[in-house]
Design a protein around this motif. Structure first.
Motif, PDB file in Angstrom:
ATOM      1  N   THR A 367       0.825  -1.208   0.000  1.00  0.00           N
ATOM      2  CA  THR A 367       0.000   0.000   0.000  1.00  0.00           C
ATOM      3  C   THR A 367       0.860   1.258   0.000  1.00  0.00           C
ATOM      4  N   SER A 368       1.986   1.207   0.693  1.00  0.00           N
ATOM      5  CA  SER A 368       2.878   2.375   0.740  1.00  0.00           C
ATOM      6  C   SER A 368       3.396   2.735  -0.643  1.00  0.00           C
ATOM      7  N   ASP A 369       3.637   1.726  -1.487  1.00  0.00           N
ATOM      8  CA  ASP A 369       4.080   2.002  -2.851  1.00  0.00           C
ATOM      9  C   ASP A 369       2.949   2.599  -3.680  1.00  0.00           C
ATOM     10  N   ALA A 370       1.734   2.106  -3.492  1.00  0.00           N
ATOM     11  CA  ALA A 370       0.582   2.670  -4.198  1.00  0.00           C
ATOM     12  C   ALA A 370       0.395   4.140  -3.819  1.00  0.00           C
ATOM     13  N   GLU A 371       0.569   4.435  -2.544  1.00  0.00           N
ATOM     14  CA  GLU A 371       0.430   5.821  -2.073  1.00  0.00           C
ATOM     15  C   GLU A 371       1.542   6.701  -2.636  1.00  0.00           C
ATOM     16  N   ARG A 372       2.752   6.152  -2.719  1.00  0.00           N
ATOM     17  CA  ARG A 372       3.853   6.951  -3.272  1.00  0.00           C
ATOM     18  C   ARG A 372       3.635   7.211  -4.762  1.00  0.00           C
ATOM     19  N   PHE A 373       3.181   6.198  -5.486  1.00  0.00           N
ATOM     20  CA  PHE A 373       2.883   6.367  -6.908  1.00  0.00           C
ATOM     21  C   PHE A 373       1.832   7.451  -7.101  1.00  0.00           C
ATOM     22  N   SER A 374       0.777   7.416  -6.293  1.00  0.00           N
ATOM     23  CA  SER A 374      -0.279   8.416  -6.375  1.00  0.00           C
ATOM     24  C   SER A 374       0.268   9.813  -6.114  1.00  0.00           C
ATOM     25  N   ALA A 375       1.102   9.946  -5.088  1.00  0.00           N
ATOM     26  CA  ALA A 375       1.654  11.257  -4.737  1.00  0.00           C
ATOM     27  C   ALA A 375       2.546  11.788  -5.850  1.00  0.00           C
ATOM     28  N   LEU A 376       3.378  10.935  -6.421  1.00  0.00           N
ATOM     29  CA  LEU A 376       4.273  11.373  -7.501  1.00  0.00           C
ATOM     30  C   LEU A 376       3.485  11.804  -8.729  1.00  0.00           C
ATOM     31  N   MET A 377       2.454  11.057  -9.080  1.00  0.00           N
ATOM     32  CA  MET A 377       1.639  11.393 -10.253  1.00  0.00           C
ATOM     33  C   MET A 377       0.901  12.707 -10.045  1.00  0.00           C
ATOM     34  N   HIS A 378       0.281  12.879  -8.873  1.00  0.00           N
ATOM     35  CA  HIS A 378      -0.480  14.104  -8.611  1.00  0.00           C
ATOM     36  C   HIS A 378       0.443  15.323  -8.569  1.00  0.00           C
ATOM     37  N   THR A 379       1.598  15.178  -7.939  1.00  0.00           N
ATOM     38  CA  THR A 379       2.542  16.298  -7.860  1.00  0.00           C
ATOM     39  C   THR A 379       3.049  16.676  -9.232  1.00  0.00           C
ATOM     40  N   TYR A 380       3.386  15.680 -10.043  1.00  0.00           N
ATOM     41  CA  TYR A 380       3.895  15.925 -11.390  1.00  0.00           C
ATOM     42  C   TYR A 380       2.849  16.681 -12.221  1.00  0.00           C
ATOM     43  N   GLU A 381       1.604  16.187 -12.197  1.00  0.00           N
ATOM     44  CA  GLU A 381       0.560  16.827 -13.010  1.00  0.00           C
ATOM     45  C   GLU A 381       0.268  18.234 -12.499  1.00  0.00           C
ATOM     46  N   GLN A 382       0.313  18.420 -11.180  1.00  0.00           N
ATOM     47  CA  GLN A 382       0.064  19.746 -10.617  1.00  0.00           C
ATOM     48  C   GLN A 382       1.125  20.740 -11.079  1.00  0.00           C
ATOM     49  N   ARG A 383       2.382  20.318 -11.081  1.00  0.00           N
ATOM     50  CA  ARG A 383       3.456  21.201 -11.531  1.00  0.00           C
ATOM     51  C   ARG A 383       3.312  21.538 -13.008  1.00  0.00           C
ATOM     52  N   ALA A 384       2.892  20.554 -13.789  1.00  0.00           N
ATOM     53  CA  ALA A 384       2.676  20.807 -15.214  1.00  0.00           C
ATOM     54  C   ALA A 384       1.552  21.810 -15.420  1.00  0.00           C
ATOM     55  N   THR A 385       0.492  21.665 -14.654  1.00  0.00           N
ATOM     56  CA  THR A 385      -0.651  22.587 -14.755  1.00  0.00           C
ATOM     57  C   THR A 385      -0.249  23.993 -14.335  1.00  0.00           C
ATOM     58  N   GLU A 386       0.532  24.086 -13.264  1.00  0.00           N
ATOM     59  CA  GLU A 386       0.975  25.402 -12.788  1.00  0.00           C
ATOM     60  C   GLU A 386       1.861  26.098 -13.807  1.00  0.00           C
ATOM     61  N   ALA A 387       2.533  25.327 -14.636  1.00  0.00           N
ATOM     62  CA  ALA A 387       3.409  25.898 -15.658  1.00  0.00           C
ATOM     63  C   ALA A 387       2.640  26.238 -16.934  1.00  0.00           C
ATOM     64  N   GLY A 388       1.306  26.062 -16.890  1.00  0.00           N
ATOM     65  CA  GLY A 388       0.485  26.386 -18.044  1.00  0.00           C
ATOM     66  C   GLY A 388       0.364  25.257 -19.039  1.00  0.00           C
ATOM     67  N   SER A 389       0.754  24.051 -18.623  1.00  0.00           N
ATOM     68  CA  SER A 389       0.667  22.888 -19.491  1.00  0.00           C
ATOM     69  C   SER A 389      -0.201  21.840 -18.803  1.00  0.00           C
ATOM     70  N   GLY A 390       0.074  20.577 -19.019  1.00  0.00           N
ATOM     71  CA  GLY A 390      -0.694  19.500 -18.407  1.00  0.00           C
ATOM     72  C   GLY A 390      -0.445  18.219 -19.159  1.00  0.00           C
ATOM     73  N   PHE A 391      -0.802  17.092 -18.554  1.00  0.00           N
ATOM     74  CA  PHE A 391      -0.599  15.813 -19.216  1.00  0.00           C
ATOM     75  C   PHE A 391      -1.355  15.734 -20.538  1.00  0.00           C
ATOM     76  N   ASP A 392      -2.457  16.480 -20.647  1.00  0.00           N
ATOM     77  CA  ASP A 392      -3.239  16.440 -21.879  1.00  0.00           C
ATOM     78  C   ASP A 392      -2.468  16.988 -23.072  1.00  0.00           C
TER      79      ASP A 392
END
Length: 550
Positions: A367-392
């Motif tokens: 479960t700890s790995d699932a939580e870390r994966f979730s945190a890394l994905m959300h943080t990455y996408e948030q930073r992309a969005t803040e930079a005016g981009s996004g995974f899309d």
């Protein structure tokens, strides 16, 4: 007769064109007829049934977009009528049961590799010359000129002859049109066979633009990546050039090396220019130390090793509409075979896992790995969005042109590289793989940044799928290039090693292709096959600065 269309998953409401289809053409699918309302190019998708505006578009059994129009069966999908969308995900429950493939064929198979004192085994044997900061890049180029040709690692390329021919024509007064009509040259690479150190595959110079400026975390991360290369099983030792005052201090590098290999004993020569003095003295010391290191490295020879000592990095670049149904699932099966044999694989490119997070999260053993994966994905996408981009915004113009019109569609196909085995660990760049099995590594989707990172984390071979064609390689790990379609393989077979267009043609199953790829990997790991990227010395090396890179 060759199949014209494909339904990838029973829950899909779109079909894939396996050949160019014309408007008005009647398509048979599961006993139903669909009359195409648009031309559909090969690799592109069209509606299998009516899809109302605002409804989900499904492919690979997952959400890949939202309809922006009312689709009728037979309408083609495009960036104008479908918008990226992906399912959300949570930590969820563990779903780690999997059906292991039959690996009896390879139970006693070994490869011939370079054994290191810490138990790791390399598929190659290189010496590294590394700058701690970009200020030393010029000195690396001088060292390269001083060492490569005299030691027998040079190459002669026919393009020089082409230039000399054009010079001759110009001097004789020929017109510009005559020059343009001169015959093309086919590149021929003639490697010198008189290597002074036959057991050393080469000297590689890891030129980069980091080490100072930026933020301190960039320097620390760079040191971690460089430590990953120095401790890598494909590396015999290293010569390190430091200016002295840069952010990326040698002490940080030494600490990162110790984290990855506490009993590290490879020969490493560290030279600091500000302490040595003149440039001439620095370069002279570097040449002598490197030569001494090569003498030591040459004493290591290939010996048999179990397949469990292979770590494969999984990569895709220049993907097309066939990547997710041929090359990617084929190396996914190769991944499952290697995991069943006790080996390790690395699935990276986090922007290209958008939409399949739930599946990967559920496959995490802990479960700890699932939580870390979730945190890394959300943080990455948030930073992309803040930079005016996004995974899309991840799909490139080439991806879109060849049928990958949303990031979720691209990701669903890209994730097939990871096969079906459980996730044993989730790593953040540039951490090292320490567990056998499927590892998730946070990297960007950029081909070279991600390949650089996978090798830094321990991949001693990289399987790289492509539908459009790319020459990407790595300085120390063989990068096996795999075409998703036969047309590409035939057109660019000077830089592509294997073809999985056989799956599209119906000549081979995914399992057969995946098994064939594993056999090829074993030959590459043993040094019996030189892949195209190595042959052409395609030594791509780009450290990720942890900024937003899709």
């Amino acid at each position: 007769m060759k199949q014209a269309i494909l339904k990838v998953h029973p829950d899909d409401n779109v079909l894939v064109a396996l050949t160019d289809l014309k408007k008005g053409e009647e398509i048979k699918q599961n006993g139903h007829s669909i009359t195409l309302l648009d031309d559909v190019k090969v690799k592109h998708k069209f509606a299998a049934k009516p899809i109302a505006k605002g409804e989900k578009v499904m492919m690979y059994g997952v959400l890949v977009g939202i309809a922006q129009i009312d689709f009728e069966a037979g309408n083609v999908l495009s960036t104008a009528n479908i918008k990226h969308a992906a399912n959300g995900f949570s930590t969820g429950e563990r779903k780690t049961e999997w059906v292991k493939p039959d690996v009896n064929k390879w139970k006693t198979t070994t490869f011939n590799g370079f054994h290191r004192s810490n138990g790791e085994v390399g598929t190659a044997n290189y010496w590294l010359v590394i700058p701690m900061v970009f200020c030393e890049n010029r000195n690396l180029k001088v060292l390269e000129e001083a060492l490569i040709a005299p030691l027998g690692y040079g190459q002669k390329k026919a393009y020089q002859e082409q230039t000399l021919q054009l010079v001759d024509l110009y001097k004789k007064g020929h017109s510009v049109n005559d020059l343009l009509q001169a015959p093309l040259y086919t590149e021929t690479v003639e490697k010198k066979q008189n290597r002074l150190f036959p057991n050393v595959d080469g000297i590689k110079f890891l030129v980069h633009d980091g080490g100072c400026g930026g933020i301190r975390q960039d320097a620390e991360t760079l040191c971690g990546l460089l430590a990953g290369y120095i401790t890598h099983p494909n590396v015999a030792g290293a010569t390190i050039l430091s200016l002295g005052c840069q952010n990326a201090q040698v002490s940080i590098l030494q600490s990162e090396i110790a984290k990855r290999d506490p009993s590290f004993d490879k020969p490493v020569y560290i030279l600091e220019q500000q302490a040595v003095g003149t440039e001439a003295d620095l370069l002279s010391l570097a040449i002598k130390n490197t030569f001494a290191g090569l003498v030591q490295a040459n004493s290591t020879i290939r010996r048999p090793a179990p397949l469990s000592k292979i770590t494969i990095g999984l990569e895709c670049g220049g993907s097309d509409g066939f990547s997710g149904i041929s090359a990617n699932p084929a190396i996914g099966y190769t991944s499952d075979l290697l995991v069943a044999l006790g080996g390790s694989v690395i699935l990276a490119e986090f922007p290209e896992l958008c939409g399949v997070e739930q599946n990967l999260s559920d496959r995490c053993l802990h479960t700890s790995d699932a939580e870390r994966f979730s945190a890394l994905m959300h943080t990455y996408e948030q930073r992309a969005t803040e930079a005016g981009s996004g995974f899309d915004m991840n799909p490139s113009p080439g991806n879109i042109k060849d049928g990958l019109i949303t990031d979720a569609m691209k990701s669903a196909g890209a994730a097939k590289k990871g096969g079906t085995s459980p996730v044993v660990d989730v790593l953040d760049y540039p951490e090292k793989v320490t567990r056998a099995g499927l590892n998730l590594l946070c990297t960007p989707g950029n081909d070279v940044e991600s390949t650089t990172a996978e090798v830094g984390s321990g991949a001693n071979i990289v399987l790289f799928t492509t539908g459009l064609g790319t020459p990407t390689g790595n300085p120390i790990a063989p990068v096996v290039k795999i075409a998703s379609n036969t047309t590409l393989f035939n057109r660019m077979n000077d830089i592509i090693d294997l073809n999985t267009g056989t799956i599209i043609a119906g000549d081979e199953t995914i399992e057969q292709a995946g098994s064939r790829i594993l056999d090829y990997v074993i030959e590459v790991a043993s040094g019996n096959i030189e892949v195209c990227a190595v042959k052409h010395q395609q030594d791509d090396f780009i450290p990720w600065k942890r900024g937003v890179s899709l």
